[in-house]
Enzyme design. Structure first.
Site, short mmCIF file in Angstrom:
data_model
loop_
_atom_site.label_atom_id
_atom_site.label_comp_id
_atom_site.label_asym_id
_atom_site.label_seq_id
_atom_site.Cartn_x
_atom_site.Cartn_y
_atom_site.Cartn_z
N HIS A 131 0.83 -1.21 0.00
CA HIS A 131 0.00 0.00 0.00
C HIS A 131 0.86 1.26 0.00
O HIS A 131 0.65 2.16 -0.80
CB HIS A 131 -0.94 0.01 1.21
CG HIS A 131 -1.66 1.31 1.39
ND1 HIS A 131 -2.65 1.71 0.52
CD2 HIS A 131 -1.52 2.29 2.30
CE1 HIS A 131 -3.08 2.91 0.91
NE2 HIS A 131 -2.42 3.28 1.98
N ARG B 173 5.34 -8.20 7.28
CA ARG B 173 6.31 -7.20 6.88
C ARG B 173 7.46 -7.25 7.90
O ARG B 173 7.38 -7.98 8.88
CB ARG B 173 5.65 -5.81 6.87
CG ARG B 173 5.23 -5.35 8.24
CD ARG B 173 4.39 -4.09 8.22
NE ARG B 173 5.21 -2.89 7.98
CZ ARG B 173 4.78 -1.64 8.25
NH1 ARG B 173 3.58 -1.44 8.77
NH2 ARG B 173 5.55 -0.61 8.01
#
Lengths: 550, 155
Positions: free
Chosen positions: A377, A440
C-alpha cells in the site's frame, strides 16, 4: 521594498533563490539514490537471493531505507517545492534568504546525525522507532533537528506571506503559495506530536529517566504519522493542481475549490492517526471507530481533486476539438516525460486509494495489519503518486532552476515508465504476499519451511523483480540528472504555474482563512483524541526501561 | 463560489457511499460485535513470569469448547512454543510482552494483535480447520525477529 502580484504565473526566481531551492532538491535526490539501493537489497534478501553481511544487517538497511525515503527524500523535496512555490508567486525585490538557509542547514545537520547513527548500527529501530526499542539519543536528536528545520521553512513561508499581505491588502495569496502554506500549517500541527514524543524519548535514551510510556509514544507517533502521508501527497497535489494545467495550457479548473480542497486536507489529516493502531491494546474500540469515520471523510477533498484533474484533461482536449474518453486520452501529451510521469503517478494512486479503504476499515484491518499488504500500500502511495510526481516534475524544475536544458527527454520518458511498471509489479506482489499472510519487517520469511510460508517465496521473487526495474529507473534518473547539471546545454526552461481563469470570482474569504482553519483543525483533534488520551492518563501505566535488541 | 453541477453530483454520490460504508462498519461493530482487539488491561512486566496465569503460559479450559490461552512474548521467543487446540473450539488469547513490542499473529487464521510490555492484548478466535499452524511475531523486535515463531496444532 517593491512587490508585485504575479498574475501570469511566469515570474522567475533569482539565481540566489534557485540555489536555495536546488539545495533542498539535491539532498532529496541523494536520499533517493541511497534509499532505493537499500530497498532493492531488501527485496533480494527476502527472496533469499542474497544475504546481507553481518556487519550491515537487514534491519539496519531497512531503517536506512525507511528513514531516507519516507522522511528525508520526501521532506527535503517538499520543503524545496514549497519554498519555490512561494518565491515564484510572491515576487519580492531583495528577498532575505537567511531564514531559508538556516532551515536547510538545520535540516541537513539533523539528517546527517540520524543517518550516521543508523549506518553505524546505533539506531536499528526502523522509521517508526517504536519504544521501548532504545536507539542512540543522537538518532532522536537528529530526527528532531530535521523537524525543527522544517518549522524554520514554515517560518520563512509565513514571513513571505506577511510581506505579501502588507503590500497587497485584501488580495488573496497566489494559489501555489496558498497551497504551500496550507500544507505547512498541517505539517506544523502534526509535527508537534512527534516533537512531544522526542521530549520523552531523548531524556530516556540518555538514561535520565528510568522508563517510557510505550502506548503514549505510539499515540504521539501516529498522531504525526498519518498527517505525514498527507504531507507527502499534498506536495504532489501542488503539482497536480498548479503545474498539470500549465503543461496542458489551460487555466486552473477552479481556484476556489483548490483552496477549499487544501484546507479540507489540512483539517482532515490530523484527527485520524488511531487507524494505525486498530489492533493496539489499551485504546478503547469506540475511539478507533470515531477515527475510522474521520478517516473516511477524506473522500470529499479526494474526489474534488479527482474531478478537477479529469475536468482539466477534458478542457485541454476540448481546446483541440477532441471529445469522448478515448479521444481525450489520445490528445494528451504522452511524449512529454513530465506529463506522462505525473499521469502514471495518478494511475498508481487509484490503487493506493482502493487499498487505503481496506486499511481504514476498522475491523477489516486485522486481515492486513503488519503484513506485506501494508508495505504494498505505501509503495503504491508514497512510492507511486508522490515519488513519481516528484521525479517527473524534476525534469522541469531542475532545468528551470539550473539554467541547463534537460539532457535526454527520451531517457526521462523511459525512466517514468520503468518506475510505473516496476512499482506496479512490486506492489501487486507485496499486496498478494500480504493477503497470503506474509509479515512485513522480517529479514527471512522461510519460517523453517512452515506450510503457509511456502506460498510467500514465489511472490517475494516477483517483488525482487519489481525492485530491479525500479532501481533501473532510479539509475536512469540519476544519469539524466547528473548529465543535465554538469553537461546540459545552457538555456532557459520556462516553469509556469497555471493561474485561475480570468472570469472566476475570487474565493470567499472564509475559504482562504488559514487562521480559522487552524482553529477548526485543533478542535477536531481535541474531539478525536480527547477521549483516548483521557482514558490513557486514568490508567496506571507501567513505564518500560527499554533495551537494544539488535 | 461556483461549483459545477456535475461536480456537486459527483461529490454527493461519493459522500453518500462513504456514509453507507460507515453505516455498515457501525452495524458490524454494534450488532455483530465485529470489533478490533482493544483490551484495556495493564500488567507489570517485571512480575509477569511470577504472576498467575502468566507464570504458566498455555491453554486453560473454561467451558465446553471454550478455552483461554496465555502467551508470553520476549525477544526472540514465544511461551508456550507449541500448543494443541481441540478442533472447533473457541480460544481467547491473552498475550503480553516482557521487553519490547511484538506482534502476535497466526497468518492462516484471522488472529492479529500488537503486544506491548505493560499491557495485556486479547483476541478471540474459533478454529474450524485442522492442521499445524504457524504463529509468528509480526512486529519488528530486534536482530533475530524472524526467528520468533511457534506452532499451534488444531486437531
Amino acid at each position: 521594498m517593491k512587490m508585485a502580484i504575479d498574475t501570469s504565473g511566469k515570474h522567475t526566481t533569482t539565481p540566489a533563490e534557485n540555489r536555495l531551492v536546488l539545495s533542498h532538491l539535491y539532498v532529496a535526490f541523494g536520499a533517493l539514490f541511497v534509499g532505493t539501493t537499500f530497498g532493492l537489497l531488501q527485496t533480494l534478501a527476502r527472496a533469499n537471493l542474497m544475504q546481507p553481511p553481518p556487519w550491515f544487517d537487514y534491519y539496519r538497511m531497512l531503517t536506512a531505507h525507511g528513514v531516507l525515503l519516507a522522511l528525508v527524500f520526501t521532506t527535503f523535496f517538499i520543503t524545496g517545492l514549497a519554498t519555490f512555490s512561494v518565491y515564484k508567486t510572491i515576487a519580492r525585490e531583495r528577498r532575505p534568504l537567511n531564514v531559508g538557509w538556516i532551515a536547510w542547514i538545520v535540516m541537513l545537520a539533523g539528517t546527517l546525525m540520524a543517518a550516521f547513527e543508523i549506518l553505524t548500527g546505533g539506531a536499528s529501530v526502523l522509521y517508526t522507532f517504536y519504544a521501548p526499542l532504545k536507539a542512540s539519543p543522537w538518532f532522536y536528536i537528529g530526527a528532531t533537528l530535521l523537524i525543527v528545520g522544517t518549522w524554520i521553512v514554515f517560518l520563512d513561508i509565513l514571513l513571505n506571506l506577511k510581506a505579501f499581505r502588507k503590500d497587497n491588502p485584501g488580495t488573496a495569496i497566489p494559489l501555489p503559495a496558498f497551497m504551500a502554506a496550507a500544507t505547512f500549517v498541517m505539517w506544523f500541527l502534526a509535527t508537534l506530536g512527534v516533537a512531544v514524543e522526542m521530549l520523552l524519548l531523548i531524556p530516556w535514551a540518555f538514561g535520565w529517566t528510568s522508563g517510557i510510556d510505550v502506548l503514549l509514544t505510539r499515540m504521539l507517533f501516529w498522531y504525526f504519522g498519518h498527517p505525514l502521508v498527507y504531507f507527502w501527497i499534498l506536495g504532489a497535489y501542488i503539482i497536480w493542481y498548479a503545474v498539470v494545467p500549465a503543461l496542458l495550457k489551460v487555466p486552473v479548473f477552479s481556484d476556489a475549490l483548490t483552496r477549499l480542497a487544501f484546507v479540507l486536507f489540512l483539517v482532515l489529516s490530523l484527527p485520524i492517526g488511531l487507524h494505525h493502531e486498530f489492533v493496539d491494546p489499551g485504546i478503547a474500540a469506540r475511539w478507533k471507530l470515531l477515527q475510522t469515520f474521520l478517516t473516511l471523510m477524506v473522500v470529499v477533498p479526494s474526489l474534488m481533486t479527482a474531478f478537477a484533474i479529469f475536468a482539466t484533461f477534458e478542457e485541454s482536449a476540448a481546446a483541440k476539438g477532441q471529445r469522448g474518453f478515448v479521444n481525450i486520452v489520445r490528445s494528451l501529451p504522452w511524449s512529454d516525460p513530465v506529463f506522462a510521469g505525473i499521469v502514471l503517478a495518478m494511475i498508481l494512486f487509484i490503487f493506493g486509494g482502493f487499498g487505503g479503504i481496506v486499511n481504514a476499515s476498522y475491523a477489516m484491518d486485522i486481515l492486513v495489519h503488519n503484513t506485506m499488504w501494508i508495505v504494498g500500500h505505501f509503495h503504491v502511495t508514497v512510492g507511486g503518486p508522490v515519488a513519481l510526481t516528484f521525479l517527473a516534475v524534476s525534469y522541469l524544475l531542475v532545468p528551470a532552476l539550473t539554467g541547463r536544458k534537460l539532457w535526454s527527454r527520451s531517457l526521462a520518458l523511459v525512466q517514468v515508465w520503468l518506475w510505473f511498471v516496476g512499482m506496479s509489479i512490486m506492489s501487486i506482489a507485496m499486496h498478494t504476499q500480504g493477503l497470503l499472510g506474509a509479515p512485513r519487517r522480517s529479514a527471512d520469511i522461510a519460517y523453517a519451511g512452515a506450510a503457509v510460508a511456502a506460498q510467500w517465496h514465489p511472490w517475494a521473487l516477483v517483488t525482487a523483480a519489481g525492485g530491479v526495474v525500479i532501481l533501473t529507473s532510479v539509475v536512469a534518473f540519476a544519469i539524466n540528472l547528473f548529465a543535465t547539471i554538469f553537461a546540459g546545454e545552457e538555456g532557459e526552461t520556462p516553469f509556469v504555474f497555471a493561474v485561475a481563469r480570468a472570469d472566476e470570482p475570487p474565493a470567499p474569504k472564509w475559504v482562504g482563512n488559514l487562521g480559522m482553519w487552524t482553529v477548526v483543525a485543533v478542535l477536531l483533534v481535541v474531539v478525536a483524541y480527547g477521549g483516548a488520551f483521557y482514558d490513557h492518563f486514568r490508567e496506571h501505566v507501567y513505564l518500560i526501561p527499554g533495551l537494544r535488541t539488535w | 463560489m461556483n461549483i459545477h453541477r456535475a461536480e456537486t453530483i459527483f461529490i454527493r454520490v461519493g459522500a453518500a457511499t462513504m456514509l453507507a460504508f460507515f453505516a455498515i462498519l457501525v452495524y458490524l461493530a454494534v450488532a455483530d460485535r465485529f470489533v478490533p482487539p482493544s483490551h484495556q488491561q495493564t500488567i507489570d512486566p517485571a512480575t509477569v513470569t511470577s504472576t498467575a496465569p502468566f507464570d504458566h503460559p498455555g491453554l486453560v479450559r473454561t467451558g465446553p469448547n471454550s478455552y483461554d490461552a496465555y502467551y508470553v512474548a520476549r525477544a526472540f521467543s514465544w511461551s508456550p512454543q507449541s500448543l494443541t487446540i481441540p478442533l472447533g473450539s473457541t480460544v481467547t488469547f491473552y498475550v503480553t510482552s516482557l521487553d519490547v513490542v511484538h506482534g502476535f499473529t497466526i497468518p492462516d487464521e484471522d488472529v492479529n494483535v500488537e503486544v506491548m510490555p505493560g499491557w495485556v492484548s486479547t483476541v478471540k478466535h474459533t478454529f474450524l480447520k485442522p492442521g499445524k499452524l504457524l504463529l509468528l511475531c509480526n512486529q519488528y523486535c530486534g536482530i533475530d525477529h524472524s526467528t520468533m515463531y511457534a506452532s499451534v496444532t488444531v486437531k
